[in-house]
Design a protein around this motif. Sequence first.
Motif, PDB file in Angstrom:
ATOM      1  N   ASP A  17       0.824  -1.216   0.000  1.00 33.04           N
ATOM      2  CA  ASP A  17       0.000   0.000   0.000  1.00 33.04           C
ATOM      3  C   ASP A  17       0.855   1.262   0.000  1.00 33.04           C
ATOM      4  O   ASP A  17       0.563   2.213  -0.737  1.00 33.04           O
ATOM      5  CB  ASP A  17      -0.933   0.014   1.221  1.00 33.04           C
ATOM      6  CG  ASP A  17      -2.052  -1.003   1.123  1.00 33.04           C
ATOM      7  OD1 ASP A  17      -2.293  -1.547   0.024  1.00 33.04           O
ATOM      8  OD2 ASP A  17      -2.671  -1.274   2.177  1.00 33.04           O
ATOM      9  N   GLU A  18       1.893   1.288   0.820  1.00 31.86           N
ATOM     10  CA  GLU A  18       2.781   2.457   0.871  1.00 31.86           C
ATOM     11  C   GLU A  18       3.464   2.695  -0.468  1.00 31.86           C
ATOM     12  O   GLU A  18       3.549   3.829  -0.942  1.00 31.86           O
ATOM     13  CB  GLU A  18       3.846   2.277   1.957  1.00 31.86           C
ATOM     14  CG  GLU A  18       3.327   2.410   3.354  1.00 31.86           C
ATOM     15  CD  GLU A  18       2.888   3.818   3.700  1.00 31.86           C
ATOM     16  OE1 GLU A  18       3.539   4.792   3.247  1.00 31.86           O
ATOM     17  OE2 GLU A  18       1.892   3.956   4.419  1.00 31.86           O
ATOM     18  N   LEU A  19       3.954   1.620  -1.082  1.00 35.45           N
ATOM     19  CA  LEU A  19       4.645   1.764  -2.360  1.00 35.45           C
ATOM     20  C   LEU A  19       3.693   2.161  -3.478  1.00 35.45           C
ATOM     21  O   LEU A  19       4.053   2.939  -4.360  1.00 35.45           O
ATOM     22  CB  LEU A  19       5.390   0.479  -2.704  1.00 35.45           C
ATOM     23  CG  LEU A  19       6.599   0.196  -1.812  1.00 35.45           C
ATOM     24  CD1 LEU A  19       7.146  -1.188  -2.090  1.00 35.45           C
ATOM     25  CD2 LEU A  19       7.668   1.254  -1.997  1.00 35.45           C
ATOM     26  N   GLU A  20       2.477   1.640  -3.444  1.00 36.46           N
ATOM     27  CA  GLU A  20       1.492   2.038  -4.457  1.00 36.46           C
ATOM     28  C   GLU A  20       1.160   3.517  -4.346  1.00 36.46           C
ATOM     29  O   GLU A  20       1.001   4.190  -5.367  1.00 36.46           O
ATOM     30  CB  GLU A  20       0.223   1.190  -4.326  1.00 36.46           C
ATOM     31  CG  GLU A  20       0.396  -0.211  -4.839  1.00 36.46           C
ATOM     32  CD  GLU A  20      -0.830  -1.087  -4.679  1.00 36.46           C
ATOM     33  OE1 GLU A  20      -0.894  -2.109  -5.380  1.00 36.46           O
ATOM     34  OE2 GLU A  20      -1.724  -0.773  -3.857  1.00 36.46           O
ATOM     35  N   GLU A  72       2.253   5.683  -7.341  1.00 39.50           N
ATOM     36  CA  GLU A  72       0.985   6.025  -7.980  1.00 39.50           C
ATOM     37  C   GLU A  72       0.587   5.013  -9.050  1.00 39.50           C
ATOM     38  O   GLU A  72       0.085   5.367 -10.118  1.00 39.50           O
ATOM     39  CB  GLU A  72       1.029   7.443  -8.565  1.00 39.50           C
ATOM     40  CG  GLU A  72       1.221   8.501  -7.510  1.00 39.50           C
ATOM     41  CD  GLU A  72       1.261   9.912  -8.065  1.00 39.50           C
ATOM     42  OE1 GLU A  72       1.466  10.094  -9.294  1.00 39.50           O
ATOM     43  OE2 GLU A  72       1.086  10.845  -7.266  1.00 39.50           O
ATOM     44  N   LYS A  73       0.855   3.740  -8.749  1.00 35.57           N
ATOM     45  CA  LYS A  73       0.415   2.657  -9.619  1.00 35.57           C
ATOM     46  C   LYS A  73       0.418   1.363  -8.820  1.00 35.57           C
ATOM     47  O   LYS A  73       1.018   1.273  -7.745  1.00 35.57           O
ATOM     48  CB  LYS A  73       1.290   2.525 -10.858  1.00 35.57           C
ATOM     49  CG  LYS A  73       2.716   2.086 -10.599  1.00 35.57           C
ATOM     50  CD  LYS A  73       3.478   1.955 -11.894  1.00 35.57           C
ATOM     51  CE  LYS A  73       4.862   1.382 -11.644  1.00 35.57           C
ATOM     52  NZ  LYS A  73       5.593   1.193 -12.880  1.00 35.57           N
ATOM     53  N   GLU A  74      -0.260   0.375  -9.351  1.00 33.91           N
ATOM     54  CA  GLU A  74      -0.390  -0.902  -8.656  1.00 33.91           C
ATOM     55  C   GLU A  74       0.934  -1.652  -8.630  1.00 33.91           C
ATOM     56  O   GLU A  74       1.667  -1.688  -9.624  1.00 33.91           O
ATOM     57  CB  GLU A  74      -1.450  -1.766  -9.349  1.00 33.91           C
ATOM     58  CG  GLU A  74      -1.717  -3.056  -8.622  1.00 33.91           C
ATOM     59  CD  GLU A  74      -2.806  -3.893  -9.267  1.00 33.91           C
ATOM     60  OE1 GLU A  74      -3.049  -4.994  -8.771  1.00 33.91           O
ATOM     61  OE2 GLU A  74      -3.408  -3.446 -10.268  1.00 33.91           O
ATOM     62  N   ILE A  75       1.233  -2.221  -7.476  1.00 36.79           N
ATOM     63  CA  ILE A  75       2.403  -3.082  -7.307  1.00 36.79           C
ATOM     64  C   ILE A  75       1.877  -4.509  -7.236  1.00 36.79           C
ATOM     65  O   ILE A  75       1.104  -4.846  -6.338  1.00 36.79           O
ATOM     66  CB  ILE A  75       3.179  -2.745  -6.013  1.00 36.79           C
ATOM     67  CG1 ILE A  75       3.585  -1.278  -5.964  1.00 36.79           C
ATOM     68  CG2 ILE A  75       4.359  -3.693  -5.838  1.00 36.79           C
ATOM     69  CD1 ILE A  75       4.539  -0.826  -7.022  1.00 36.79           C
ATOM     70  N   HIS A  76       2.263  -5.326  -8.180  1.00 38.86           N
ATOM     71  CA  HIS A  76       1.784  -6.708  -8.216  1.00 38.86           C
ATOM     72  C   HIS A  76       2.554  -7.580  -7.235  1.00 38.86           C
ATOM     73  O   HIS A  76       3.747  -7.338  -6.976  1.00 38.86           O
ATOM     74  CB  HIS A  76       1.915  -7.272  -9.641  1.00 38.86           C
ATOM     75  CG  HIS A  76       1.065  -6.539 -10.622  1.00 38.86           C
ATOM     76  ND1 HIS A  76      -0.290  -6.736 -10.723  1.00 38.86           N
ATOM     77  CD2 HIS A  76       1.378  -5.580 -11.528  1.00 38.86           C
ATOM     78  CE1 HIS A  76      -0.789  -5.938 -11.654  1.00 38.86           C
ATOM     79  NE2 HIS A  76       0.206  -5.219 -12.159  1.00 38.86           N
ATOM     80  N   TYR A  79       6.828  -9.625  -3.556  1.00 35.24           N
ATOM     81  CA  TYR A  79       7.339 -10.686  -2.691  1.00 35.24           C
ATOM     82  C   TYR A  79       8.708 -11.233  -3.119  1.00 35.24           C
ATOM     83  O   TYR A  79       9.552 -11.477  -2.239  1.00 35.24           O
ATOM     84  CB  TYR A  79       6.286 -11.768  -2.500  1.00 35.24           C
ATOM     85  CG  TYR A  79       5.141 -11.242  -1.663  1.00 35.24           C
ATOM     86  CD1 TYR A  79       5.288 -11.063  -0.294  1.00 35.24           C
ATOM     87  CD2 TYR A  79       3.945 -10.847  -2.245  1.00 35.24           C
ATOM     88  CE1 TYR A  79       4.273 -10.525   0.478  1.00 35.24           C
ATOM     89  CE2 TYR A  79       2.918 -10.315  -1.478  1.00 35.24           C
ATOM     90  CZ  TYR A  79       3.089 -10.160  -0.120  1.00 35.24           C
ATOM     91  OH  TYR A  79       2.086  -9.619   0.645  1.00 35.24           O
ATOM     92  N   PRO A  80       9.004 -11.383  -4.393  1.00 32.07           N
ATOM     93  CA  PRO A  80      10.374 -11.789  -4.742  1.00 32.07           C
ATOM     94  C   PRO A  80      11.417 -10.750  -4.316  1.00 32.07           C
ATOM     95  O   PRO A  80      12.522 -11.099  -3.892  1.00 32.07           O
ATOM     96  CB  PRO A  80      10.335 -11.939  -6.263  1.00 32.07           C
ATOM     97  CG  PRO A  80       8.913 -12.230  -6.576  1.00 32.07           C
ATOM     98  CD  PRO A  80       8.122 -11.430  -5.576  1.00 32.07           C
ATOM     99  N   ASN A  81      11.063  -9.474  -4.393  1.00 33.15           N
ATOM    100  CA  ASN A  81      11.995  -8.434  -3.963  1.00 33.15           C
ATOM    101  C   ASN A  81      12.131  -8.396  -2.448  1.00 33.15           C
ATOM    102  O   ASN A  81      13.225  -8.139  -1.922  1.00 33.15           O
ATOM    103  CB  ASN A  81      11.574  -7.077  -4.523  1.00 33.15           C
ATOM    104  CG  ASN A  81      11.988  -6.914  -5.958  1.00 33.15           C
ATOM    105  OD1 ASN A  81      13.159  -6.754  -6.253  1.00 33.15           O
ATOM    106  ND2 ASN A  81      11.027  -7.001  -6.867  1.00 33.15           N
ATOM    107  N   LEU A  82      11.051  -8.660  -1.726  1.00 30.08           N
ATOM    108  CA  LEU A  82      11.160  -8.790  -0.272  1.00 30.08           C
ATOM    109  C   LEU A  82      12.080  -9.954   0.076  1.00 30.08           C
ATOM    110  O   LEU A  82      12.933  -9.840   0.953  1.00 30.08           O
ATOM    111  CB  LEU A  82       9.776  -8.989   0.359  1.00 30.08           C
ATOM    112  CG  LEU A  82       8.924  -7.740   0.518  1.00 30.08           C
ATOM    113  CD1 LEU A  82       7.499  -8.110   0.907  1.00 30.08           C
ATOM    114  CD2 LEU A  82       9.535  -6.791   1.549  1.00 30.08           C
TER     115      LEU A  82
END
Length: 97
Positions: free
Chosen positions: A28-31, A35-39, A44-47
Amino acid sequence: MFDLTKFQRDLLYVIAGQDEPHGLAIKDELEEYYEKEIHHGRLYPNLDTVVDKGLVEKGELDRRTNYYTITARGRRELKARREWEDQYVGELLSTAE
């Protein structure tokens, strides 16, 4: 920190700025910032990458929900990054106010 993508760096900032956020709170913070959806396939792969690098620790809230905390190494990396940024823009930004 030099081997992280900007998205992975942003993950560190978001995790460091919250108290044990779970994946959807980070998303939510990154979106909001991008200003766009984070899939999920990006998040999760980046986490997992920042966890594998020892910059973030992953814990389990319940069987479906993990939380994330910045490690001491992650804090050192963020501090070093801020110092590096400040040598270029620190004075500029402090005089702009």
